[in-house]
Design a protein around this motif. Structure first.
Motif, short mmCIF file in Angstrom:
data_model
loop_
_atom_site.label_atom_id
_atom_site.label_comp_id
_atom_site.label_asym_id
_atom_site.label_seq_id
_atom_site.Cartn_x
_atom_site.Cartn_y
_atom_site.Cartn_z
N THR A 160 0.94 -1.20 0.13
CA THR A 160 0.09 -0.11 0.00
C THR A 160 1.07 1.19 0.02
O THR A 160 2.05 1.17 0.56
CB THR A 160 -0.84 -0.05 1.18
N PRO A 161 0.30 2.26 -0.57
CA PRO A 161 1.01 3.69 -0.49
C PRO A 161 1.59 4.13 1.01
O PRO A 161 2.74 4.40 1.28
CB PRO A 161 0.30 4.70 -0.96
N GLN A 162 0.72 3.79 1.95
CA GLN A 162 1.10 4.27 3.28
C GLN A 162 2.10 3.35 3.95
O GLN A 162 3.00 3.72 4.68
CB GLN A 162 -0.10 3.88 4.44
N GLU A 163 2.15 1.97 3.49
CA GLU A 163 3.48 1.21 3.96
C GLU A 163 4.58 1.80 3.32
O GLU A 163 5.54 1.73 3.95
CB GLU A 163 3.17 -0.27 3.40
N LEU A 164 4.67 2.27 1.99
CA LEU A 164 5.86 3.02 1.57
C LEU A 164 6.14 4.07 2.28
O LEU A 164 7.38 4.18 2.69
CB LEU A 164 5.75 3.05 0.08
N LEU A 165 5.28 5.03 2.61
CA LEU A 165 5.52 6.12 3.31
C LEU A 165 5.89 5.78 4.77
O LEU A 165 6.69 6.10 5.52
CB LEU A 165 4.17 7.03 3.49
N VAL A 183 4.02 12.22 -3.45
CA VAL A 183 4.01 13.18 -4.59
C VAL A 183 2.62 13.39 -5.13
O VAL A 183 1.92 12.35 -5.44
CB VAL A 183 4.86 12.25 -5.69
N PRO A 184 2.62 14.76 -5.55
CA PRO A 184 0.90 15.02 -5.99
C PRO A 184 0.59 14.05 -7.19
O PRO A 184 1.39 13.63 -7.85
CB PRO A 184 1.05 16.45 -6.23
N ASP A 185 -0.73 13.76 -7.22
CA ASP A 185 -1.15 12.80 -8.15
C ASP A 185 -0.78 13.21 -9.84
O ASP A 185 -0.60 12.38 -10.59
CB ASP A 185 -2.71 12.60 -8.18
N ASP A 186 -1.08 14.75 -9.85
CA ASP A 186 -0.79 15.09 -11.27
C ASP A 186 0.76 14.82 -11.74
O ASP A 186 1.03 15.00 -13.04
CB ASP A 186 -1.22 16.40 -11.46
N LEU A 187 1.70 14.57 -10.75
CA LEU A 187 3.27 14.61 -11.15
C LEU A 187 3.43 13.39 -11.04
O LEU A 187 4.70 12.90 -11.84
CB LEU A 187 3.87 15.63 -10.25
N GLY A 243 11.55 8.91 -8.13
CA GLY A 243 11.14 7.86 -6.93
C GLY A 243 10.83 8.92 -5.81
O GLY A 243 10.02 8.54 -4.75
N GLY A 244 11.44 9.86 -5.67
CA GLY A 244 11.28 10.69 -4.47
C GLY A 244 11.99 11.96 -4.90
O GLY A 244 12.89 12.36 -5.46
N ARG A 245 11.60 13.18 -4.03
CA ARG A 245 12.56 14.39 -4.20
C ARG A 245 12.39 15.31 -2.74
O ARG A 245 11.47 15.20 -2.21
CB ARG A 245 11.75 15.15 -5.40
N VAL A 291 7.72 11.17 -1.33
CA VAL A 291 7.93 10.00 -1.82
C VAL A 291 6.63 9.54 -2.96
O VAL A 291 5.65 9.85 -2.66
CB VAL A 291 7.73 9.02 -0.54
N ASN A 292 7.34 8.89 -4.04
CA ASN A 292 6.45 8.60 -4.90
C ASN A 292 5.62 7.23 -4.80
O ASN A 292 6.32 6.25 -4.78
CB ASN A 292 7.15 8.61 -6.44
N THR A 293 4.38 7.32 -4.39
CA THR A 293 3.58 6.10 -4.32
C THR A 293 2.80 5.77 -5.33
O THR A 293 2.05 4.76 -5.35
CB THR A 293 2.63 6.41 -2.84
N TYR A 294 3.00 6.23 -6.38
CA TYR A 294 2.42 5.90 -7.71
C TYR A 294 3.28 4.62 -8.08
O TYR A 294 4.20 4.38 -8.20
CB TYR A 294 2.34 7.10 -8.81
#
Length: 577
Positions: A325-330, A361-365, A371-373, A381-384
């Motif tokens: 999940t995205p939260q797991e990555l965060l 990272v915002p959805d539109d980007l 992978g992160g910035r 953190v890019n969760t896409y």
């Protein structure tokens, strides 16, 4: 006679001091006046999302004024006697001159006619303002003024892009595909309240009275409907019907107008060294061979029986290496960042005051983003596309983008009141990215890589940055195809297919920037090894790090000079209160 000689010597020393003071004062006056003017020409961006909500004039007269100002500034620098400057001002001179030379080169090549890369643009920069925290009524008024000024600002940028289009000065067409998603989200929002630029008005601070909040919300609805949406709709039509279809189909910077000179200026800007593309390419090949040897050692350590290609396939496909999940990555990124906090005082004597948040990272980007910035106050953190975000690389990514990398180094520079503003607030890629990449290597010394796979992730990231020296020069100076560049990353790193695609497009769209990382890291590593050798038992890693970080953002030559100072001081470095 002795008295006369003493008087003459004293007079000479006073004259020399006065001359130095005059040269110092001249440089200070020049830098303060120009930098104050320069900051007014800069729009908000991801590192300075509010920047007084200023949308600068980017029209023809303003561009001509920049060319004139920086030409005159360089001439004024030439007129200063560098030998008369104090030691501190000699450093300022070197840093400042590099900034002006790069700005002037950008203006001469008319970089303003190409105000976008594959993952950044003049319009996406404004999205960071919408996601920033507004705290006072004045903030909201400034934000509203920015929204109302969008049509003028967008029209000027479109005119610049159209001029670039006419002379073949555009990003490669392949790097533009799908990049208009953020523009579409704004232009096609169903209501003003659903528009991304309404975001700061959803939860307004309690210190603004309810009646005033209602008034401001009514104003933002009007600004979105009357200014924001029309500006984005016009831009969207331009991108889809004119710009992307007409963009160049070639890839290389050499294929741009005056392309060889343009790419040479970018190599110089992003490395601060007089290197040819061929020299950079060879450095990359040599470093890749060295790193690959270590990668194969780790591969054998974990018991893999096949070759490196099969091991990379295993890493890219085995579910154990990916968050569900995205939260797991965060959460994992946050754990790594907090683990570093527990080790920080063993490796750094001076820590920044500013903390940082960890956000997706915002959805539109996200589809086109790295992978992160990281930067002041933020680690994105890019969760896409989670199957493209391996956990074994997350420690290296976190050390690079958060602490002790970007979210650590940049605040330290901003908080260093001994530096002039043009060094506190500006960012030189070879230093900033070099430091962040060095932070990844430091992770091994700090015991941050808990498993061999984590260590391999770091080595893969090292190979990724070393391969940029090969790929960037291959694309822009040696005629490489997009597929050839992708194959090189695929064969030599553990990057996912998604990341390989976005990274290569980034290098194509932003010539030279990818060179800064590894060149900067090599400079810092060389400086540390020299300090360790010459200081022996007097070497203190905390003092070394403090001394390098106290520089702000500087060319490679200043890293070498600072190392000389540290050695002369017998390894001691004290940050003033």
């Amino acid at each position: 006679m002795k008295q006369v000689l003493a008087l003459l010597a004293g007079a000479w020393m006073m004259a020399t001091a006065a001359q130095a003071q005059t040269a110092d004062q001249t440089l200070t006056a020049l830098t303060e006046a120009e930098y104050g003017w320069r900051t007014q020409q800069s729009p908000p961006n991801e590192d300075s999302p509010q920047a007084e909500f200023n949308l600068p004039d980017v029209g023809p007269a303003a561009q001509a004024a920049k060319l004139t100002r920086w030409t005159e500034t360089l001439a004024a620098l030439d007129a200063i006697d560098r030998a008369s400057l104090s030691p501190a001002q000699k450093v300022n001179y070197a840093v400042y001159r590099g900034q002006i030379e790069a700005l002037l080169a950008e203006q001469r090549f008319r970089d303003f006619e190409k105000p976008l890369t594959s993952d950044t643009s003049f319009w996406s920069d404004l999205g960071y303002v919408a996601r920033s925290s507004l705290k006072t009524e004045a903030d909201y008024r400034g934000y509203l003024a920015m929204l109302r000024d969008m049509p003028r600002y967008f029209d000027q940028n479109i005119a610049n892009m159209r001029a670039g289009l006419a002379r073949g000065f555009t990003p490669a067409q392949i790097t533009l595909k799908g990049r208009d998603i953020g523009v579409a989200q704004v232009a096609e929002a169903k209501t003003a309240e659903a528009n991304p630029f309404y975001e700061p008005f959803r939860h307004m601070p309690a210190n603004i009275p309810a009646a005033k909040q209602a008034e401001l919300r009514a104003e933002v609805v009007a600004a979105i409907n009357q200014s924001v949406i029309p500006a984005h709709a016009k831009l969207l039509a331009f991108l889809r019907t004119e710009y992307e279809p007409g963009a160049r189909t070639t890839l290389a910077a050499y294929d741009l107008p005056d392309g060889r000179a343009y790419y040479a200026s970018k190599v110089r800007e992003f490395t601060t060294l007089d290197l040819t593309p061929e020299q950079v390419h060879e450095i990359g090949l040599a470093e890749m061979a060295r790193i690959r040897g270590r990668m194969e050692q780790v591969m054998r350590q974990v018991g893999h029986k096949g070759d490196l290609a099969s091991f990379l396939t295993f890493l890219r496909t085995d579910p154990q290496f990916y968050a569900k999940t995205p939260q797991e990555l965060l959460n994992r990124a946050a754990w790594i960042a907090k683990t570093f906090d527990g080790k920080a005082d063993q490796y750094f004597g001076h820590l920044p005051r500013r903390r940082f948040a960890i956000k997706p990272v915002p959805d539109d980007l996200a589809p086109f983003y790295t992978g992160g910035r990281g930067g002041p106050g933020i680690y994105l953190v890019n969760t896409y596309n989670l199957p493209a975000r391996p956990l074994y690389s997350l420690t290296a990514l976190t050390l690079h983008e958060s602490a002790p990398g970007h979210a650590f180094q940049m605040p330290l520079a901003a908080e260093n009141k001994d530096l002039p503003a043009f060094r506190r607030d500006s960012y030189l890629s070879v230093y900033g990215e070099g430091w962040a990449l060095y932070s990844e290597i430091l992770g091994e010394e700090m015991g941050m890589y808990e498993t061999p796979y984590d260590l391999f992730g770091m080595l893969s990231y090292q190979a990724w940055r070393a391969s940029r020296l090969v790929v960037d020069t291959g694309l822009h100076a040696k005629g490489w195809s997009r597929e050839q560049a992708q194959a090189y990353l695929r064969d030599n790193t553990a990057l996912s297919e998604h990341e390989i695609g976005t990274e290569v497009d980034r290098y194509i769209a932003w010539p030279g920037q990818a060179l800064s990382y590894y060149v900067g890291q090599l400079a810092i590593l060389k400086a540390r090894r020299r300090a360790e050798t010459e200081l022996g038992e007097q070497f203190d890693v905390r003092a070394f790090h403090d001394a390098i970080l106290a520089l702000g953002s500087v060319p490679v030559s200043e890293i070498e000079r600072r190392t000389d100072e540290l050695i002369a001081a017998k390894g001691k470095w004290v940050i003033p209160d």
